[in-house]
Design an enzyme around this catalytic site. Structure first.
Site, PDB file in Angstrom:
ATOM      1  N   THR A   1       0.875  -1.352   0.143  1.00 39.03           N
ATOM      2  CA  THR A   1      -0.038   0.074  -0.164  1.00 39.03           C
ATOM      3  C   THR A   1       0.820   1.362   0.098  1.00 39.03           C
ATOM      4  O   THR A   1       0.342   2.404  -0.218  1.00 39.03           O
ATOM      5  CB  THR A   1      -0.840   0.145   1.412  1.00 39.03           C
ATOM      6  OG1 THR A   1       0.030  -0.036   2.390  1.00 39.03           O
ATOM      7  CG2 THR A   1      -1.819  -1.166   1.110  1.00 39.03           C
ATOM      8  N   GLY A   2       2.265   0.934   0.209  1.00 40.56           N
ATOM      9  CA  GLY A   2       2.978   2.255   0.347  1.00 40.56           C
ATOM     10  C   GLY A   2       3.148   2.912  -1.165  1.00 40.56           C
ATOM     11  O   GLY A   2       2.932   2.149  -2.069  1.00 40.56           O
ATOM     12  N   SER A   3       4.145   3.802  -1.130  1.00 40.98           N
ATOM     13  CA  SER A   3       4.516   4.469  -2.540  1.00 40.98           C
ATOM     14  C   SER A   3       5.282   3.531  -3.483  1.00 40.98           C
ATOM     15  O   SER A   3       5.027   3.559  -4.555  1.00 40.98           O
ATOM     16  CB  SER A   3       5.126   6.089  -2.275  1.00 40.98           C
ATOM     17  OG  SER A   3       6.459   5.761  -2.151  1.00 40.98           O
TER      18      SER A   3
ATOM     19  N   SER B   1       0.713  -4.159   6.469  1.00 44.61           N
ATOM     20  CA  SER B   1       0.692  -4.241   7.810  1.00 44.61           C
ATOM     21  C   SER B   1      -0.709  -4.792   8.322  1.00 44.61           C
ATOM     22  O   SER B   1      -1.779  -5.088   7.378  1.00 44.61           O
ATOM     23  CB  SER B   1       0.621  -2.768   8.505  1.00 44.61           C
ATOM     24  OG  SER B   1      -0.515  -2.175   8.130  1.00 44.61           O
TER      25      SER B   1
ATOM     26  N   SER C   1      -4.109  -3.186   7.148  1.00 46.79           N
ATOM     27  CA  SER C   1      -4.719  -3.596   5.954  1.00 46.79           C
ATOM     28  C   SER C   1      -4.996  -4.997   5.586  1.00 46.79           C
ATOM     29  O   SER C   1      -5.762  -5.419   4.837  1.00 46.79           O
ATOM     30  CB  SER C   1      -3.567  -3.218   4.854  1.00 46.79           C
ATOM     31  OG  SER C   1      -3.405  -1.599   5.104  1.00 46.79           O
TER      32      SER C   1
ATOM     33  N   ASP D   1       8.987  -0.100   4.570  1.00 44.01           N
ATOM     34  CA  ASP D   1       9.881   0.678   5.205  1.00 44.01           C
ATOM     35  C   ASP D   1      11.036   0.218   6.056  1.00 44.01           C
ATOM     36  O   ASP D   1      10.932  -0.983   6.465  1.00 44.01           O
ATOM     37  CB  ASP D   1       8.964   1.576   6.178  1.00 44.01           C
ATOM     38  CG  ASP D   1       8.189   2.745   5.501  1.00 44.01           C
ATOM     39  OD1 ASP D   1       8.527   3.161   4.338  1.00 44.01           O
ATOM     40  OD2 ASP D   1       7.213   2.916   6.190  1.00 44.01           O
TER      41      ASP D   1
ATOM     42  N   CYS E   1      17.854   5.852  -4.444  1.00 46.36           N
ATOM     43  CA  CYS E   1      17.335   6.670  -5.852  1.00 46.36           C
ATOM     44  C   CYS E   1      18.319   7.647  -6.223  1.00 46.36           C
ATOM     45  O   CYS E   1      18.636   7.700  -7.467  1.00 46.36           O
ATOM     46  CB  CYS E   1      15.898   7.144  -5.559  1.00 46.36           C
ATOM     47  SG  CYS E   1      15.939   8.320  -4.179  1.00 46.36           S
TER      48      CYS E   1
ATOM     49  N   GLY F   1      10.077  10.713  -3.837  1.00 47.18           N
ATOM     50  CA  GLY F   1      11.018   9.733  -2.964  1.00 47.18           C
ATOM     51  C   GLY F   1      10.779   9.892  -1.648  1.00 47.18           C
ATOM     52  O   GLY F   1      11.209   9.042  -0.875  1.00 47.18           O
TER      53      GLY F   1
ATOM     54  N   HIS G   1      15.072  12.959 -10.178  1.00 52.06           N
ATOM     55  CA  HIS G   1      16.067  13.700  -9.561  1.00 52.06           C
ATOM     56  C   HIS G   1      16.966  14.098 -10.611  1.00 52.06           C
ATOM     57  O   HIS G   1      17.560  13.479 -11.135  1.00 52.06           O
ATOM     58  CB  HIS G   1      16.893  12.714  -8.759  1.00 52.06           C
ATOM     59  CG  HIS G   1      16.118  12.150  -7.514  1.00 52.06           C
ATOM     60  ND1 HIS G   1      14.746  12.573  -7.223  1.00 52.06           N
ATOM     61  CD2 HIS G   1      16.355  10.942  -6.687  1.00 52.06           C
ATOM     62  CE1 HIS G   1      14.449  12.043  -6.061  1.00 52.06           C
ATOM     63  NE2 HIS G   1      15.233  11.111  -5.768  1.00 52.06           N
TER      64      HIS G   1
END
Lengths: 367, 367, 367, 367
Positions: B15-17, B40, B43, B88, B158, B190, B258
């Site tokens: 679900t994160g970016s 997690s 979810s 993360d 990145c 980022g 970037h």
């Protein structure tokens, strides 16, 4: 005790972005009275408020509104004690020359005369001592019973100011700098208004190029950090052997405030520590402040300790835009020291620098 | 001829970016089938479309919408052929270890295992050869009749990707680099979404600091440019003697892409000319492309000649985001060469790199 | 003549975005002395400068730096003459009640008590007369020989202020308004800082929704434009028959300043002309100014004639943020009049309004 | 079966922002071959890639790079089957007339002929039936044995498209609309590139004015929602009695995608419910899709249920930019229904609409 008589100030290129800033800063100035506004023949004859497209966040000063714009000639400006020039470089050369060769004192933001051997190129929190060579010239003429001569003093390029400001105290304290690099993130106000940077270029974007900017930083740094020569009529410019400068310039979506990532290496070993560098920057007091100039900041360099500072939105107005803010001072794995500087490009980097130079000229009795 | 059976792919931190980008890239992938989504316990048990706050400009793929999210355990992912991790770093360490010690192949965007001696740290247009040490391990186990062992391969930071990509062809062609500096202007994607960079920080502003970022660039560059050691089980890391790296990192108001201002000095004299550098970058073809990976760009490095390029808005999608674009290649007054690189931080700098590593593992028969 | 004794001011929610603005405005205030700062128990006991993440473009005032933060209780604030509340609504209800029921004067930016029948909801350039009902209560108590009672006065929602400010002079001059619509383009500072609007949401984007905002505008307008009732203890709220209000609210990439596209229809026929509307807005002088409040703007409504104004960047600071600027006043093909208003959401729309209300309370001898 | 022969397409104003979009959309089009590129005499004679300042996020198509630009004359375009015009209105009038009076089919984004009684003004997901009047003219000429006549079809103003798209299904289903208001938040790509909106105007700012835009929306809506008259040679334009339209237009810091806050009132009572409105929008299928046009979206109107949608960054590319997205459909306290629409201003609002009209002309055998 009566108030001192204010000096009559003229502004060249009054409708442009630098001219507008000059007018704002002169609006309630203790030393200067707004006396003449010059622009192109398209605007001449109109009231200022009718000719200008005012783009400042401060309102157009009332005392400028109804001034009738003149053309940029000696004839129109001859009564001025000082003339601030915000002209574009394509017309600045001839106009400024007409004025200063006829005896006027000109302080210019244009690049045309910056490289002349007998023209001071000044960041007023850094090298007002360069104005000595003008003082010497004026005194010599007066001693010979001649008329006080005209002269021009150039304001530095905006991004040069944010670099040399923190370098100066370090050179004074720790001796010459061998290498310095600067990667700049420059605000769009530096590009002027007509048309300036297009909206589509600054939305979700970076422009990694500003025409001529890197060359200006690399050359001007050598002049500004130079000493006045023994004759007092020019400068002992630094050479590639004295200091090597490398700049990379970008335009970023910021309205005001140039951020610069700086790395530097001292010539003398051992190099000063991070703490010594911080202390030297904090201790620095510029001559313009010592001389009592109204706009000169008490802290020429503001040193911040927070990891994520300086930031343009939060720090550009320190010292009313006349201070340069420095943060993230730390060791550099290649050179000695890395840091981030932030300078207000339209204040200490342009019009504000001109006004502060003007105040210094008043203090030195050179007008 | 029947279509090849696709590998079963799992996504950790779905679900994160970074997880969202993995899902987008896996949606219609020729090698992979989206098989498990882990997040997690908050979810877990929900349909993906109900648990995710989808923030991508491409729509949520239909084949992901109804997948029931599981917790991030070996038990839940044991049927996967490959697991992409967008976790993360505060939770990635334990979870990833559980998976790869139990025999799974993990490709991770987290920083936790990047510095391990036997873990490849890979920018897939640069150093897929580092995966040899995994191949050697797998082959050795198979030769001994053991079960194919699990392993982890780390995606680089990145901003490291945008630096090492143009360095690699130059090192290959002209020998070691003595010094390299990078000042980065990094996109906000980022920083993730929850909450990511606050709006007030990216409006008319620059944040001159990204926690841990400079250290990552300075260390990771030395591992990625290293060679596999003679035993084939680790790397001959570059030292401070081999290459000195100095980075200054800033966050800018750009969504993706970037920008990096790079300066470098070669060890060998005479240094290559600007033209030779350009040619070496243009000629470079990465191993992933030669190996036939679907996503590998034909031109790993796109060299632009226009003064004002690369720009994030215009150039970040070159090679579908897998190419790194380089412009303004010119002489440096201090080092040898200056240039500006642009890399798509969520493609070649994160999830896309993971997918391309996955494709390489398929091509090498390592899944 | 000795300087008047300043009133002791407390600030609740002092570390939040509204609290920070209160502190800025109280720093050198002629009527108030910064006396207590309250925040959550996480911050209590710390020096303000150590607890706050300061996000204002003006520097943290020196006189606030070392104040020790207290918890938000009556006990801690009982010596204050006035308490300004920047608390979030989830905690404001109980805390504020404890204070005003115990006799303190509270001016709150929270929404909790805005709809109470005996609580003035005030935009101080619009309806300070609503404070009469507090004055009546206080006088009645004093007349009965009772202790001066505590009370609360609510600041309106930020986008409500930008709507009712231009409506008030028109209702006064031309009678009731039958219909009014407002489409708002609201600045992100209105969403606070922790975390506030995410960066990715305000980059190249619009969020067409602000939770609860449209309902606030539609209801608060009816209370603010109401008259004090005959008993002087409440308001004759407007009903749907008196005025119909419809709002559509969006969040836009602007730091400060809410822009609102307004259309309105008067009840009386014939409706006033565009010129009459402009004149009524120009002629309007608010009671707070007449009463001599320091911060009250001479021109409550600034009327601009330029086609492309007001603009947030150029006009939000008019009257130091206490004026509302109106432009593009023209006929509406459906209703009578269309216009664009701009209001500084953290000054007249939040903390500034609170301070001006406080000044009015001083002038009315209600503290 | 051999591939159908593609129609020869010309582009007028090829170097401008609309012209660039035409070229992108024609690059690999199944119906059209890029055949002629016209621009001003300054560019004529140059290769396209040398004359254009390409500002699109997609790369300049290879098949356009080397086309030699011609001047915009009938002589140069006479072999084209269809000519797409991205000319500025100051030159479009004469040039387009020369082409269509000489027998060419012109589809124009310029405003010059939009109000002509016999010129269809078309949003191709709304009113392709208006092209019947051209079809009738062509058939009549052919029936008389005359040469197939030239004609012009106008693309609507960009912000008109985002308004009429959701209105059309509602009028079809629930009868006439009495009142409609639209407050628009328009992207800067609609202002073109040379120079377009200045950067300083879109940084932390809103411009509450777009010259002529409100008048266009208010008038064009009446033509686009009109029916073809009985004679089949013109339109029964709606009058002020049929529909009243009021628009307020602003420019916002968004690259692509116009957001519009819409309120409307139906003539018939009782008005449809929110659910009925949503269903009507979801059920709508445009004629261009039924006719089999390649670019026509299956869902002309995408209805979203999330509170905070549509958003430009997330939703502008739905249906490849040919769909209009609608959200926040809810009751209006004054009229019947409020909603927010989002349309891609350079696709369905400009060049994309032109291409889709072209596809419809192919399908109708009108080229």
């Amino acid at each position: 005790m009566s108030a001192p008589i204010k000096k009559k100030a003229g502004v060249l290129g009054a409708t442009g972005s630098v001219g507008q800033r000059f007018i704002l800063l002169l609006a309630n100035h203790p030393d200067f009275e707004l006396f003449r506004l010059g622009a192109s023949s398209r605007s001449a004859g109109k009231k200022y408020k009718d000719a200008v497209t005012w783009k400042q966040t401060d309102l157009l000063p009332e005392n400028a509104e109804d001034i009738i714009i003149t053309e940029c000639t000696y004839e129109a400006f001859k009564e001025c004690d000082i003339v601030f020039s915000g002209l574009d470089s394509d017309v600045a050369g001839d106009i400024e020359k007409e004025l200063f060769t006829n005896g006027l004192a000109v302080v210019s933001n244009a690049k045309n005369y910056r490289r002349e051997a007998d023209v001071p190129l000044v960041v007023p929190i850094v090298n007002t001592d360069h104005i000595d060579i003008v003082e010497n010239r004026v005194k010599a003429a007066v001693a010979k019973g001649e008329k006080k001569p005209g002269y021009i003093i150039c304001i530095s390029n905006c991004s040069t100011a944010g670099l040399v400001a923190p370098l100066k105290p370090l050179v004074e304290k720790f001796g010459p700098i061998e290498y310095v690099t600067a990667a700049t993130l420059q605000a769009i106000s530096g590009a002027g208004f007509s048309p300036g940077t297009p909206g589509i270029d600054v939305l979700d974007n970076i422009i990694p190029y500003i025409s001529g900017e890197e060359e200006k930083i690399e050359w001007e740094t050598k002049k500004i950090l130079a000493n006045v020569n023994k004759l007092g009529d020019g400068f002992d410019l630094l050479t590639e052997n004295d200091i090597k400068v490398s700049a990379q310039c970008t335009r970023v979506p910021v309205s005001d405030g140039h951020t610069e990532c700086i790395s530097l290496k001292f010539k003398n070993r051992p190099a000063p520590s991070v703490e010594q560098v911080k202390q030297a920057l904090r201790d620095y007091v510029c001559d313009a402040y010592k001389t009592g100039c109204h706009s000169a900041p008490k802290n020429s360099i503001v040193v911040l300790e927070e990891d994520d500072r300086p930031q343009p939105r939060l720090d550009r107005n320190r010292g009313n835009g006349y201070s340069v803010t420095v943060g993230r001072i730390r060791e550099d794995p290649i050179f000695d020291i890395k840091m981030v500087s932030l300078s207000h490009n339209t204040v200490i980097g342009a019009a504000g620098a001109g006004i502060l130079i003007g105040e210094y000229l008043v203090a030195k009795n050179l007008l």
